[in-house]
Motif scaffolding. Structure first.
Motif, PDB file in Angstrom:
ATOM      1  N   ASP A 131       0.841  -1.200   0.000  1.00 12.11           N
ATOM      2  CA  ASP A 131       0.000   0.000   0.000  1.00 12.11           C
ATOM      3  C   ASP A 131       0.876   1.250   0.000  1.00 12.11           C
ATOM      4  N   LEU A 132       0.567   2.142  -0.883  1.00 12.29           N
ATOM      5  CA  LEU A 132       1.434   3.312  -1.048  1.00 12.29           C
ATOM      6  C   LEU A 132       1.510   4.206   0.181  1.00 12.29           C
ATOM      7  N   SER A 133       0.356   4.492   0.756  1.00 13.15           N
ATOM      8  CA  SER A 133       0.415   5.462   1.844  1.00 13.15           C
ATOM      9  C   SER A 133       1.145   4.906   3.057  1.00 13.15           C
ATOM     10  N   VAL A 134       1.119   3.603   3.204  1.00 13.91           N
ATOM     11  CA  VAL A 134       1.875   3.018   4.305  1.00 13.91           C
ATOM     12  C   VAL A 134       3.361   3.004   3.962  1.00 13.91           C
ATOM     13  N   GLU A 135       3.653   2.672   2.733  1.00 10.95           N
ATOM     14  CA  GLU A 135       5.035   2.750   2.250  1.00 10.95           C
ATOM     15  C   GLU A 135       5.593   4.149   2.512  1.00 10.95           C
ATOM     16  N   GLU A 136       4.761   5.115   2.175  1.00 12.57           N
ATOM     17  CA  GLU A 136       5.135   6.516   2.343  1.00 12.57           C
ATOM     18  C   GLU A 136       5.461   6.861   3.794  1.00 12.57           C
ATOM     19  N   THR A 137       4.667   6.330   4.708  1.00 13.13           N
ATOM     20  CA  THR A 137       4.888   6.705   6.104  1.00 13.13           C
ATOM     21  C   THR A 137       6.195   6.148   6.655  1.00 13.13           C
ATOM     22  N   GLN A 138       6.771   5.165   6.004  1.00 17.11           N
ATOM     23  CA  GLN A 138       8.072   4.687   6.456  1.00 17.11           C
ATOM     24  C   GLN A 138       9.143   5.741   6.254  1.00 17.11           C
ATOM     25  N   LEU A 139       8.868   6.636   5.339  1.00 19.18           N
ATOM     26  CA  LEU A 139       9.890   7.603   4.971  1.00 19.18           C
ATOM     27  C   LEU A 139       9.825   8.855   5.824  1.00 19.18           C
ATOM     28  N   LEU A 140       8.819   8.911   6.661  1.00 25.17           N
ATOM     29  CA  LEU A 140       8.571  10.163   7.348  1.00 25.17           C
ATOM     30  C   LEU A 140       9.626  10.506   8.374  1.00 25.17           C
ATOM     31  N   ILE A 141       9.999   9.490   9.144  1.00 22.65           N
ATOM     32  CA  ILE A 141      10.863   9.774  10.276  1.00 22.65           C
ATOM     33  C   ILE A 141      12.292   9.560   9.839  1.00 22.65           C
ATOM     34  N   ARG A 142      12.890  10.580   9.378  1.00 19.21           N
ATOM     35  CA  ARG A 142      14.238  10.501   8.876  1.00 19.21           C
ATOM     36  C   ARG A 142      15.161  11.290   9.768  1.00 19.21           C
ATOM     37  N   ARG A 143      16.385  11.195   9.484  1.00 23.77           N
ATOM     38  CA  ARG A 143      17.334  12.080  10.142  1.00 23.77           C
ATOM     39  C   ARG A 143      16.863  13.501   9.904  1.00 23.77           C
ATOM     40  N   ILE A 144      16.984  14.321  10.914  1.00 25.91           N
ATOM     41  CA  ILE A 144      16.631  15.712  10.686  1.00 25.91           C
ATOM     42  C   ILE A 144      17.896  16.479  10.336  1.00 25.91           C
ATOM     43  N   LYS A 145      17.723  17.478   9.497  1.00 22.60           N
ATOM     44  CA  LYS A 145      18.888  18.262   9.067  1.00 22.60           C
ATOM     45  C   LYS A 145      19.313  19.245  10.158  1.00 22.60           C
ATOM     46  N   GLU A 146      18.323  19.939  10.695  1.00 21.14           N
ATOM     47  CA  GLU A 146      18.586  20.918  11.751  1.00 21.14           C
ATOM     48  C   GLU A 146      17.538  20.700  12.832  1.00 21.14           C
ATOM     49  N   GLY A 147      17.957  20.736  14.067  1.00 20.09           N
ATOM     50  CA  GLY A 147      16.962  20.629  15.126  1.00 20.09           C
ATOM     51  C   GLY A 147      17.509  19.963  16.364  1.00 20.09           C
ATOM     52  N   THR A 148      16.607  19.386  17.123  1.00 23.13           N
ATOM     53  CA  THR A 148      16.984  18.794  18.407  1.00 23.13           C
ATOM     54  C   THR A 148      16.434  17.377  18.516  1.00 23.13           C
ATOM     55  N   VAL A 149      17.272  16.464  18.940  1.00 19.43           N
ATOM     56  CA  VAL A 149      16.844  15.096  19.227  1.00 19.43           C
ATOM     57  C   VAL A 149      16.999  14.860  20.720  1.00 19.43           C
ATOM     58  N   ILE A 150      15.911  14.506  21.370  1.00 18.56           N
ATOM     59  CA  ILE A 150      15.989  14.159  22.790  1.00 18.56           C
ATOM     60  C   ILE A 150      15.853  12.654  22.904  1.00 18.56           C
ATOM     61  N   ASP A 151      16.919  12.048  23.360  1.00 14.95           N
ATOM     62  CA  ASP A 151      17.028  10.586  23.366  1.00 14.95           C
ATOM     63  C   ASP A 151      17.002  10.092  24.817  1.00 14.95           C
ATOM     64  N   HIS A 152      16.757   8.796  24.958  1.00 21.86           N
ATOM     65  CA  HIS A 152      16.751   8.152  26.276  1.00 21.86           C
ATOM     66  C   HIS A 152      15.769   8.763  27.262  1.00 21.86           C
ATOM     67  N   ILE A 153      14.625   9.187  26.738  1.00 17.00           N
ATOM     68  CA  ILE A 153      13.539   9.623  27.619  1.00 17.00           C
ATOM     69  C   ILE A 153      12.948   8.360  28.248  1.00 17.00           C
ATOM     70  N   LYS A 154      12.644   8.438  29.519  1.00 11.08           N
ATOM     71  CA  LYS A 154      12.029   7.296  30.215  1.00 11.08           C
ATOM     72  C   LYS A 154      10.791   6.846  29.444  1.00 11.08           C
ATOM     73  N   ALA A 155      10.656   5.543  29.213  1.00 13.25           N
ATOM     74  CA  ALA A 155       9.553   5.013  28.410  1.00 13.25           C
ATOM     75  C   ALA A 155       8.203   5.490  28.933  1.00 13.25           C
ATOM     76  N   GLY A 156       7.410   6.015  28.034  1.00 11.42           N
ATOM     77  CA  GLY A 156       6.068   6.465  28.401  1.00 11.42           C
ATOM     78  C   GLY A 156       5.996   7.931  28.809  1.00 11.42           C
ATOM     79  N   GLU A 157       7.143   8.616  28.839  1.00  9.82           N
ATOM     80  CA  GLU A 157       7.145  10.006  29.307  1.00  9.82           C
ATOM     81  C   GLU A 157       7.194  11.029  28.169  1.00  9.82           C
ATOM     82  N   ALA A 158       7.195  10.554  26.928  1.00  6.30           N
ATOM     83  CA  ALA A 158       7.380  11.491  25.807  1.00  6.30           C
ATOM     84  C   ALA A 158       6.304  12.573  25.750  1.00  6.30           C
ATOM     85  N   LEU A 159       5.064  12.206  26.065  1.00  3.91           N
ATOM     86  CA  LEU A 159       3.999  13.205  25.984  1.00  3.91           C
ATOM     87  C   LEU A 159       4.155  14.269  27.068  1.00  3.91           C
ATOM     88  N   HIS A 160       4.674  13.876  28.231  1.00  2.00           N
ATOM     89  CA  HIS A 160       4.966  14.865  29.264  1.00  2.00           C
ATOM     90  C   HIS A 160       6.085  15.803  28.815  1.00  2.00           C
TER      91      HIS A 160
END
Lengths: 162, 162
Positions: A2-31
């Motif tokens: 399915d194309l639109s699902v194929e497409e969504t695999q491409l969404l989360i790519r390396r970002i060129k500029e910005g901030t990555v916050i890693d090792h957030i305690k599981a389940g706390e991302a929305l906070h």
């Protein structure tokens, strides 16, 4: 396939500029989003992954915000809900800065005192809310104005967002 | 190249089993999570992408939930905040079912009436909250018990989550 699902695999790519916050305690991302004042309506590309396998901690959350370079005073607030988080500032696809979130000695103008009758919550007072971190391990906080003890669990909804 | 950032590129992959909600109106992904009752603390792998470029609509949000097959009655609630969304049920990496979210004729036991004095909100009454969709275009809803008119903007916080 399915194309639109194929497409969504491409969404989360390396970002060129910005901030990555890693090792957030599981389940706390929305906070973390809430503390950073990110709703999605700002228009920036934001991606969140929750409960993903991690080598350092069993499971973790990860947050990426494109085109926004989060400053220490913003990310240090995260120490309240995501003490193990690491912050990577990305420029031109590369990590230009890497830091751990760290509880500061004092939150000045960043957290509101949970005591509604505290003078720092009075609208007519030209007072900057000032919350001291009196125990970084526990952690435990204390309002400098009314002396109220504050636990992190009651702070995350009281963060003064950008 | 930083390892942990490299690693985060690998996080958002095709899911083997689960649900992909695509073409969510840009900026509405967090409301969608709220409506579905997903906080991240359930432990399932969840990924969210906000404000990503789309061919069909200018920008969109996308949500993936692993190992959870969302039923129509769950996803139809999304019509209130994400009327253009498409729901893909994934099994063994393939789309086994694809559907549009659709406002049902009636929400039975899925939304609470915003009227606090409505009999459907009384704890001691064995009543299933019943909200009719009286205009699917607008859209506009109406409580069958107290006749209160309800706009979608006041409903999303009143969804009865799973």
């Amino acid at each position: 396939m399915d194309l639109s699902v194929e497409e969504t695999q491409l969404l989360i790519r390396r970002i060129k500029e910005g901030t990555v916050i890693d090792h957030i305690k599981a389940g706390e991302a929305l906070h973390v989003l809430e503390i950073l004042g990110i709703t999605g309506l700002e228009g920036e590309i934001v991606s969140v992954a929750m409960n993903v396998p991690s080598s350092k901690i069993e499971k973790k959350d990860v947050l990426k915000v494109a085109n926004r370079f989060l400053k220490s005073e913003e990310t240090d607030k995260l120490a309240l809900v995501a003490p193990q988080a690491t912050v990577n500032i990305i420029q031109n696809y590369k990590v230009s800065e890497k830091r751990k979130v760290e509880l500061p000695d004092v939150f000045r103008g960043l957290l509101k005192c949970p005591n509604p009758t505290c003078i720092s919550n009075m609208k007519n007072e030209p007072i900057t809310p000032t919350i001291d971190v009196i125990d970084k391990e526990a952690p435990l906080l204390k309002c400098r104005f009314c002396q109220r003890l504050i636990s992190p669990s009651e702070t995350f909804l009281r963060v003064i967002t950008a």
